[in-house]
Design an enzyme around this catalytic site. Structure first.
Site, PDB file in Angstrom:
ATOM      1  N   SER A 187       0.996   3.608   1.320  1.00  0.00           N
ATOM      2  CA  SER A 187       0.994   2.255   0.760  1.00  0.00           C
ATOM      3  C   SER A 187       2.080   2.146  -0.319  1.00  0.00           C
ATOM      4  O   SER A 187       3.249   2.381  -0.042  1.00  0.00           O
ATOM      5  CB  SER A 187      -0.405   1.933   0.221  1.00  0.00           C
ATOM      6  OG  SER A 187      -0.507   0.586  -0.108  1.00  0.00           O
ATOM      7  N   ASP A 453      -2.525  -2.310  10.671  1.00  0.00           N
ATOM      8  CA  ASP A 453      -2.418  -2.399   9.206  1.00  0.00           C
ATOM      9  C   ASP A 453      -2.365  -3.873   8.811  1.00  0.00           C
ATOM     10  O   ASP A 453      -1.459  -4.588   9.239  1.00  0.00           O
ATOM     11  CB  ASP A 453      -1.137  -1.678   8.744  1.00  0.00           C
ATOM     12  CG  ASP A 453      -1.049  -1.560   7.222  1.00  0.00           C
ATOM     13  OD1 ASP A 453      -1.633  -2.402   6.509  1.00  0.00           O
ATOM     14  OD2 ASP A 453      -0.386  -0.618   6.744  1.00  0.00           O
ATOM     15  N   HIS A 490      -5.104   0.037   7.109  1.00  0.00           N
ATOM     16  CA  HIS A 490      -4.188   0.442   6.049  1.00  0.00           C
ATOM     17  C   HIS A 490      -4.469   1.872   5.578  1.00  0.00           C
ATOM     18  O   HIS A 490      -5.496   2.119   4.952  1.00  0.00           O
ATOM     19  CB  HIS A 490      -4.298  -0.529   4.880  1.00  0.00           C
ATOM     20  CG  HIS A 490      -3.239  -0.351   3.854  1.00  0.00           C
ATOM     21  ND1 HIS A 490      -1.902  -0.302   4.170  1.00  0.00           N
ATOM     22  CD2 HIS A 490      -3.302  -0.194   2.505  1.00  0.00           C
ATOM     23  CE1 HIS A 490      -1.204  -0.131   3.065  1.00  0.00           C
ATOM     24  NE2 HIS A 490      -2.012  -0.063   2.047  1.00  0.00           N
TER      25      HIS A 490
END
Ligand SMILES: [Ca+2]
Length: 560
Positions: A187, A453, A490
């Site tokens: 991330s 995601d 994610h």
């Protein structure tokens, strides 16, 4: 015999005492690269669940920012006694501001960590502290965005400073610099990892960037605002508002609604890879041309029922997946891949990663979309110039994102001012396609990204990789490879094989010059197929069933 044992005990005792002293001596380490560095503590921890190691806490650049808050870059370093000669930088997440545990998260849900494997590991807070720099009247823990240097520290400077400090302390402690260095993150940590390959290409030999927000500023200002406005319109059309009178994103779709969508995508795209196994390996072929008619077919002919979607809900999904654009039709961030990870009820077991980030749990009694929460604070505080101080409680953040104008506000991303002399694009972006310096030093990069995601679009990562490949005359795979994980949300979660050891694949590439053709991944216990394995393939290759053998085993698949 007794005498030998006693002598050995004395020897190991004095060795331990030496290590204790050597570790403690780091508190007075001289000639660190940045003279404004203080080592707050250095303590030898005996072996426990973790191996014996010297734990160091340091900070640098103590100062007061233009918003009168106190700042410093704080770091956390662990130096194992049985060092393997390597350095591991653990990337951050969200908007950082937390020191991190410096254990060395390998990503891919691995059971061990880099410290246990013998790496010297550092983590850091990127120049602000959520416990100190937290003003509910001005962006909460993103209040650091009101200080220009804190923005730059978050964007790139702290990673530079801490890499230099950690390498110097490693040299002092072990008497030599690390043979190999690795940066690993997901991330925001994935953005940091990619940024290092572009801005500081000499620092790291291997980089593992998972679900990277390499265009975080664009993803937030355009993508997260676009999603929030579009889902907000669905809630408005249904007349559902929260207690502040704001459109209630959580209620825009029920869990059953999203499962209808997920099932329609699976029905249209599962067998594009030749095997009906619930995994859409050929996701690039799963286009709107296939999915859109199936969504239209889901539209209710009459009133809303659990077995159909309202026409507004159908149109909103199309708009979201096409990605944000301005009034001229220019794409501002990226489109999104149709994939089954949009669905999933709480009872299914695997987490509702798509829903949690894009909408928030249906049963919540407050607006709780993570992209709306994080996005509003970060866009108003860090990614626009000048910043717009926004209360972190109540409805102000959501109102800010709902007010973004995709023609007018794009300029705030590139804007500078007398106080903020660098634009958000300048200090945040990690999207350069010129990786020549990193490549020429022998650097290797592995990127892993979930097809489902909901925060950073894998399409954006693919567009970038294709551009890098063009710049390298079709030979980008010699130093940077992208592995897509169908169904994964994610960083982890979703109906997906989200357990994988990409780090070992990277180390093997760096140190044995064997490029990873595939990475075997396993589905977790809460997925529809616990224990199922699949090869993750280097893009543009995809996993294909060999035609024989168990469909639960990676060995029955080939990357083609
Ligand atoms: Ca399939």
């Amino acid at each position: 015999m007794v005498r030998v044992i006693a002598a050995l005990a004395l020897l190991s005792c004095s060795a331990a005492a030496q290590d204790t002293q050597k570790c403690a001596a780091l508190t007075s380490a001289k000639s660190l690269p940045n003279p404004a560095t203080t080592i707050k503590s250095a303590v030898l921890n005996p072996a426990s669940a973790l191996p014996e190691h010297c734990e160091v806490l340091g900070q640098m650049n103590d100062r007061v920012g233009v918003n009168s808050q106190h700042y410093a870059i704080k770091f956390h370093l662990r130096l194992p006694t049985n060092w393997n000669g390597r350095f591991f930088f653990e990337g951050g997440g969200g908007s950082n501001g937390a020191l991190g545990n410096a254990l060395g998260n390998l990503q891919g849900q691995q059971r061990t960590n880099a410290l246990t494997l013998g790496y010297a590991v550092v983590s850091q807070d990127s120049g602000h502290d959520n416990a100190v720099n937290n003003d509910p009247n001005a962006n909460g823990t993103v209040t650091f965005g009101l200080d220009p240097q804190a923005r730059i520290d978050f964007g790139y400077n702290s990673y530079d400073q801490v890499t230099q400090a950690a390498k110097a302390l490693i040299r002092i402690y072990y008497g030599k610099t690390p043979e190999k260095s690795y940066y690993v993150g997901c991330s925001e940590g994935g953005r940091e990892a990619m940024m290092m390959s572009q801005r500081f290409p000499d620092y790291f030999d291997g980089i593992l960037a998972c679900s990277p927000g390499f265009q975080l500023a664009k993803a937030a200002l355009f993508g997260h605002a676009w999603d929030t406005q579009t889902f907000g319109a669905v809630a408005r059309a249904a007349g559902i508002y929260d207690r502040f009178g704001a459109p209630f994103l959580n209620k825009a779709y029920t869990d059953e609604d999203l499962d209808l969508v997920s099932n329609a995508i699976v029905a249209g795209c599962d067998e594009l890879d030749g095997l009906k196994d619930g995994i859409i390996d050929n996701f690039p072929a799963c286009t709107s041309a296939i999915v859109a008619p199936r969504l239209v077919a889901l539209a209710c002919k009459g009133p809303k029922r659990t077995t159909c979607l309202t026409p507004v809900q159908v149109a909103a999904l199309q708009k979201i997946y096409n990605g944000p654009s301005n009034s001229k039709g220019e794409m501002l961030y990226a489109d999104w891949a149709w994939d089954r990870g949009i669905g999933g009820k709480a009872g299914d077991g695997y987490n509702q990663g798509w829903r949690a980030w894009k909408l928030g749990a249906y049963d919540s009694n407050v607006n709780s979309s993570i992209i709306a929460g994080l996005g509003s604070a970060a866009v108003s505080g860090i990614f626009t110039t000048p910043p717009t101080p926004t209360p972190s409680t109540g409805a102000a953040g959501l109102a800010y994102l709902l007010s973004i104008d995709f023609d007018r506000d794009a300029a705030k991303l590139t804007a500078e001012s007398e106080t903020f002399t660098k634009s958000a694009l300048d200090f945040m972006m990690a999207s350069s396609t010129d990786l020549s310096a990193f490549k020429n030093r022998g650097g290797k990069m592995v990127i892993v990204h979930g097809v489902s995601d909901p925060v950073f679009s894998i399409k954006d990562t693919i567009h970038w990789w294709n551009d890098v490949n063009k710049v390298n005359n079709g030979a980008a795979a010699e130093f940077v490879r992208l592995f897509a994980v169908p169904g994964m949300n994610h960083c982890a979660g979703g109906p997906a094989t989200d357990q994988f050891d990409a780090f070992t694949a990277l180390v093997t590439w760096v140190e044995k010059n064997t490029a990873p053709a595939k990475i075997v991944a396993t589905a977790g216990p809460a997925t529809p197929w616990p224990g199922r394995t699949r090869p993750l393939c280097a893009y543009p290759l995809q996993a294909r069933y060999n035609g024989s053998g168990s469909v639960e085993e990676a060995a029955s698949f080939t990357c083609r």
